[in-house]
Design a protein around this motif. Structure first.
Motif, PDB file in Angstrom:
ATOM      1  N   SER A 167     -16.430   4.320  -1.530  1.00 54.24           N
ATOM      2  CA  SER A 167     -15.517   4.415  -0.377  1.00 54.24           C
ATOM      3  C   SER A 167     -16.169   5.324   0.658  1.00 54.24           C
ATOM      4  O   SER A 167     -15.728   6.439   0.892  1.00 54.24           O
ATOM      5  CB  SER A 167     -14.166   4.987  -0.816  1.00 54.24           C
ATOM      6  N   THR A 188      -8.287  -2.680  -6.776  1.00 52.11           N
ATOM      7  CA  THR A 188      -7.803  -1.448  -6.171  1.00 52.11           C
ATOM      8  C   THR A 188      -7.667  -0.369  -7.234  1.00 52.11           C
ATOM      9  O   THR A 188      -8.003   0.791  -7.005  1.00 52.11           O
ATOM     10  CB  THR A 188      -6.448  -1.685  -5.487  1.00 52.11           C
ATOM     11  N   CYS A 189      -7.169  -0.749  -8.408  1.00 43.30           N
ATOM     12  CA  CYS A 189      -7.028   0.200  -9.516  1.00 43.30           C
ATOM     13  C   CYS A 189      -6.925  -0.578 -10.818  1.00 43.30           C
ATOM     14  O   CYS A 189      -6.669  -1.787 -10.816  1.00 43.30           O
ATOM     15  CB  CYS A 189      -5.794   1.086  -9.332  1.00 43.30           C
ATOM     16  N   THR A 215     -10.080   6.016  -9.045  1.00 38.76           N
ATOM     17  CA  THR A 215      -9.346   5.117  -9.954  1.00 38.76           C
ATOM     18  C   THR A 215      -9.355   5.592 -11.399  1.00 38.76           C
ATOM     19  O   THR A 215      -8.503   5.178 -12.185  1.00 38.76           O
ATOM     20  CB  THR A 215      -9.963   3.712  -9.909  1.00 38.76           C
ATOM     21  N   TRP A 270      -6.354   5.562  -6.127  1.00 37.70           N
ATOM     22  CA  TRP A 270      -7.524   4.752  -5.785  1.00 37.70           C
ATOM     23  C   TRP A 270      -8.281   5.426  -4.649  1.00 37.70           C
ATOM     24  O   TRP A 270      -7.803   6.368  -4.019  1.00 37.70           O
ATOM     25  CB  TRP A 270      -7.123   3.332  -5.412  1.00 37.70           C
ATOM     26  N   PRO A 295       0.741  -5.486  -3.545  1.00 40.91           N
ATOM     27  CA  PRO A 295      -0.425  -6.153  -4.131  1.00 40.91           C
ATOM     28  C   PRO A 295      -0.066  -7.175  -5.202  1.00 40.91           C
ATOM     29  O   PRO A 295       1.007  -7.116  -5.821  1.00 40.91           O
ATOM     30  CB  PRO A 295      -1.194  -4.988  -4.763  1.00 40.91           C
ATOM     31  N   ARG A 317     -12.379  -4.223  -0.134  1.00 38.24           N
ATOM     32  CA  ARG A 317     -11.147  -3.637   0.390  1.00 38.24           C
ATOM     33  C   ARG A 317     -11.365  -2.372   1.220  1.00 38.24           C
ATOM     34  O   ARG A 317     -10.905  -2.272   2.367  1.00 38.24           O
ATOM     35  CB  ARG A 317     -10.222  -3.301  -0.797  1.00 38.24           C
ATOM     36  N   SER A 351     -14.598   6.443  -4.464  1.00 37.29           N
ATOM     37  CA  SER A 351     -14.045   5.183  -4.965  1.00 37.29           C
ATOM     38  C   SER A 351     -13.617   5.285  -6.419  1.00 37.29           C
ATOM     39  O   SER A 351     -12.733   4.567  -6.872  1.00 37.29           O
ATOM     40  CB  SER A 351     -15.048   4.049  -4.781  1.00 37.29           C
ATOM     41  N   GLY A 363      -8.887  -6.291  -3.973  1.00 40.76           N
ATOM     42  CA  GLY A 363      -7.625  -6.046  -3.283  1.00 40.76           C
ATOM     43  C   GLY A 363      -6.402  -6.132  -4.169  1.00 40.76           C
ATOM     44  O   GLY A 363      -5.275  -6.008  -3.688  1.00 40.76           O
TER      45      GLY A 363
END
Length: 894
Positions: A779, A315-316, A218, A228, A249, A802, A215, A284
């Motif tokens: 993740s 997300t980033c 990022t 990401w 997004p 997400r 995860s 998200g």
């Protein structure tokens, strides 16, 4: 990916840099046809270029490209696009199961009559082995060698398998153990800012982009590389040529002004940003940083902020290319031609940020005056729970009283067997300088060294109950600590090098001394850990430590000396000097100027060039690993690390019809903020757990269990470890902690794994019910794989994070969210109910309403409407196929 599309907009141009021609896809040429993009967020300009380059009229259309341009009108879009990252980054905990899946796919495609060589990465894949070293030894000059020797001994099977993968698959490279953390290796070496690939004999330049199976991928957004974390399942699909399907997004702008004041660090800044963005709500969404404050940050500071995007839920967290980017590329040893290309490309494409850049249009925005940042920690359970350093002690006492029920015994201390000291609630038993977030940042690492130097001069020592460790993110850190003369000071105070890897942050903190562990557990003490990491979720750092705080590396050193979270280190003495005088934090804390002077003198370009010259070579032990060659893997049925996974058993070329889920029983009813660590823990486990019992049955001694993370290539271990976190609280089994449930309809209490297998034998499908922010954290594809293998057909929550939501879809598990304020509490769920989920046997649509009928124990029924969180048309196809890998396999076999 290096493929290019049809370019119907005719945007392909040529860029000359130092006499060398590059083809590129011009954003300016697109804007002349589609509309002005000068104020489109930089992160969306990267997506726009990606669509231009891959436009083929099928997977990417002109309408998709127009939708990105039109996004500026409202800052929102419901358009689904197909995005193709340039490359994939992996670490070994998530990389091993991904390679296991690829090996299994080769077997499966052969059975379906296809070509096994079609299972090959089309995009470059770099796997960095960084999650396997454990802190068994510490506080000695031999700690590093002994830990690495143990790592090689424990993980020989895994490393042999990865060496096979390196030879069997194209475009696949493994960075050997003992090199660094994947995100820091990415930042310091792998990432290029502007990527190039030869396509039909022409060198094409385009923005460097990546997805990663960790995860904290990022982090690379600090270097203006859009990246990401995705689940291993999605990463495998991306490797095999599948685009990442996503909605365009929302982009939240975060304006930074001012600069850090005296006594504050980049860690304090990132904990403040994390708290603000988590409160804002950015799950998200992209976050993009802008404003004059960016010019006061080093690139390492930007990377530190970008690293924590999973903690703030985005997300980033993107930083555009600027002069600071070029400065860092130069420092870190990138080639001069590459640096020149990055500058020329960014300026030509409108991807360059400087003081004259107009503020982009954002969906929403917020801001922070960096000058207002205070020294901070975050804890004791979540990274977004920031607490000012001056409030840390009283707030911890409040947690003792309210969260841990220790109000009557705050000052209680107990003797430690055979040791000449006592310990109590809040004593810091782990102090770890660890994790990608901070060990990539020279300013905080050197600050830690300066605190250690000043402490040594004063005669201060770490408390005897503290387990200290230093796990840098790359070998360059060792070089600059040594050049500054500070490694000797860190050694003197107990922060010896223990390994290059994630260690404590991933749960590889290693065992505490047996007598300390015994004192904690037999007296139910709330022990504390202080780590410079990004994750402090319950049960993650150590099974013995309930309260964990994130802090800057210099504060980790300070708390190791103080020894307790109950001490207010802003005003209470840390200890006494040689003459018995009190020593305070201010007496050993370096000035910002001293830190910056040390960074300037100690961190040099030749260090990076030398350390990365043979980055893929590895030690003699790595090179000596015997490798079995072959197109397909020769599975060893006796291996306890690597097993052929069952996902493709009985798979046919045609898709089975989707059925409604009827007669399902709840396996677990869970609360808010259930993390992927709760669902699939990464750390150690004991002999009495289902996973422990399995390994013992295979002749494995408990001392050789390793952790769940290292066993991810064996589904038998990981199934048994699903929902087995020692801090998991299942509302179906009130008063219990750990992976416990009640088997229905008998009500017998048993482990979640045993119950799942009993349900499987009875042919009963399962559901899991959760609260808000279900699947927060790493993740972790095994959080979805394990859920699937236990027989769970649907997960119904108030909201999903997400990555975990998409992982569930990728494994063919149906994610649903409650509507109209309903949840487990309002519905009166106890776990004794039966669930019927209908409306999925026909033409299921993205985000459609799905009816769920709940039959209670007394026979009454209630039908509720839930939202299907299969979000895109591509995801519908994955679900219909039984998962994303099944979808890819059928396509390749055909």
């Amino acid at each position: 990916m290096s493929t290019v599309g049809s370019d119907s907009l005719k945007t392909r141009r040529e860029l000359q840099v130092n006499g060398k021609p590059y083809a590129y896809y011009s954003l300016e040429a697109a804007a002349q046809q589609l509309g002005d993009i000068s104020r489109l967020p930089f992160s969306l300009k990267v997506l726009l270029e990606n669509l231009l380059r891959h436009e083929d009229g099928d997977t990417v259309t002109r309408d998709d490209i127009q939708a990105l341009v039109d996004w500026q009108k409202t800052g929102r879009s419901d358009r689904e696009i197909n995005y193709r990252p340039a490359r994939v980054l992996m670490q070994d905990f998530t990389g091993v199961p991904a390679v296991v899946d690829l090996a299994a796919m080769r077997d499966a495609v052969k059975k379906l009559g296809g070509d096994a060589q079609k299972i090959n990465p089309l995009a470059p894949v770099d796997l960095v082995i960084d999650h396997s070293v454990m802190v068994d030894k510490f506080g000695t000059t031999l700690a590093f060698k002994e830990n690495v020797d143990l790592e090689m001994e424990r993980n020989g099977e895994r490393y042999q398998f990865l060496r096979w993968g390196q030879g069997a698959f194209d475009n696949f490279s493994a960075v050997p153990p003992g090199t660094g953390i994947c995100h820091q290796v990415n930042l310091e070496y792998l990432a290029q800012c502007v990527w190039t690939a030869t396509v039909d004999g022409v060198e094409v330049a385009y923005p460097d982009t990546c997805v990663g199976t960790d995860s904290h991928t990022t982090m690379i957004n600090g270097l203006a590389v859009l990246g990401w974390g995705v689940g291993g399942i999605e990463a495998e699909a991306a490797m095999l040529g599948q685009p990442v399907s996503m909605l365009i997004p929302e982009v939240v702008g975060f304006k930074l002004t001012g600069k850090l004041k005296e006594g504050t660090t980049a860690t304090d800044l990132v904990l403040t940003v994390t708290e603000m963005l988590r409160k804002k709500g950015v799950v998200g969404k992209f976050v993009e940083f802008y404003g004059p404050g960016l010019d006061q940050l080093s690139l390492a500071d930007m990377a530190t902020i970008a690293n924590m995007a999973p903690e703030y839920g985005a997300t980033c967290g993107f930083f555009p290319i600027s002069a600071e980017t070029l400065k860092y590329l130069k420092l870190s040893g990138r080639a001069d031609d590459r640096i020149a290309l990055v500058e020329a490309y960014a300026k030509t494409q409108g991807l360059w940020r400087d003081a004259n850049t107009p503020d982009p249009i954002f969906t929403d925005s917020l801001g922070l005056d960096i000058t207002s940042v205070e020294p901070s920690l975050a804890g004791p359970k979540r990274p977004q729970d920031r607490v000012s350093l001056s409030h840390a002690a009283p707030e911890f006492v409040g947690h003792l009283q309210n969260s841990y029920g220790k109000g009557a015994e705050i000052d209680r201390r107990v003797a430690v067997k055979d040791r000449n000291f006592q310990i109590g609630h809040g004593d810091v038993v782990i102090a770890a300088i660890t994790s990608c977030t901070n060990t990539s940042n020279p300013s905080v690492m050197l600050a830690a060294g300066l605190v250690a130097r000043n402490a040594v001069k004063k005669g201060l020592k770490v408390k005897p109950w503290v387990k200290t460790s230093l796990a840098p993110g790359s070998q360059v850190v060792t070089d600059y600590l040594a050049k500054a003369g500070l490694q000797a000071d860190l050694d003197a105070i107990g922060f010896n090098l223990v390994g290059y890897g994630c260690t404590t942050c991933i749960g590889n903190s290693g065992p505490l001394a047996p007598e300390i562990s015994e004192a904690i557990n037999s007296n139910d003490l709330v022990a504390a850990g202080v780590l410079s990491g990004n994750r402090n979720f319950e049960g993650r750092v150590s099974p013995d430590v309930k309260a964990n705080y994130l802090a800057s590396p210099p504060l980790v050193v300070a708390y190791a000396i103080a020894g307790s979270m109950q001490i207010d280190i802003t005003k209470d003495p840390l200890g006494q000097d040689q003459d018995g005088n009190p020593v305070y934090l201010k007496d050993i804390w370096p000035s910002n100027a001293e830190v910056q002077e040390t960074v300037a003198s100690a961190v040099t370009r030749p260090m990076f060039i030398e350390r990365y010259a043979e980055v893929f070579k590895g030690t003699e032990a790595w090179q000596a690993i015997e490798v079995k060659e072959g197109e397909t893997y020769d599975w060893d049925p006796e291996s306890t690390y690597i097993q052929h996974p069952p996902y493709f058993e009985g798979m046919t070329k045609t898709i089975d019809k989707i059925s409604n889920i009827t007669g399902a029983r709840p396996l677990a009813i869970l609360g808010d903020s259930i993390t992927t660590d709760h669902i699939s823990p990464a750390g150690s486990f004991k002999a009495n757990t289902p996973a422990g019992q399995y390994l013992i049955s295979k002749g494995v001694d408990p001392k050789d269990f390793n952790g769940y993370g290292a066993r991810r290539g064996n589904h038998q271990v990981m199934m048994r470890g699903t929902f087995a976190n020692i801090r998991l609280r299942n509302q179906m089994a009130p008063g219990t902690e750990g992976g416990v449930t009640k088997f229905q309809p008998t009500g017998a209490e048993m482990s979640i794994y045993d119950a799942a297998m009993a349900y499987k034998d009875a042919g009963t499908p399962l559901v899991v019910v959760g609260g808000k922010e279900y699947g927060t954290g790493s993740s972790r594809d095994w959080a979805a794989k394990g859920t699937f293998l236990l027989g769970v057909k649907a997960v119904i929550t108030e909201s999903f994070e997400r990555i975990h939501r998409s992982n569930l879809v990728g494994m063919g598990v149906l994610p649903l969210t409650f509507k109209d304020g309903e949840n487990a509490l309002t519905l009166g769920l106890t776990g004794e109910e039966i669930f019927d989920i209908t409306g999925i046997d026909g033409n299921i649509l993205p985000r459609q309403d799905i009816e769920v009928t709940i039959t209670y124990k007394d026979g009454t029924k209630k039908t509720i409407t839930t939202l299907c969180r299969i979000d895109t048309a591509n995801e519908v196809e994955y679900y219909r196929n039984g998962g994303i890998l099944h979808f890819v396999l059928r396509g390749l076999a055909a």
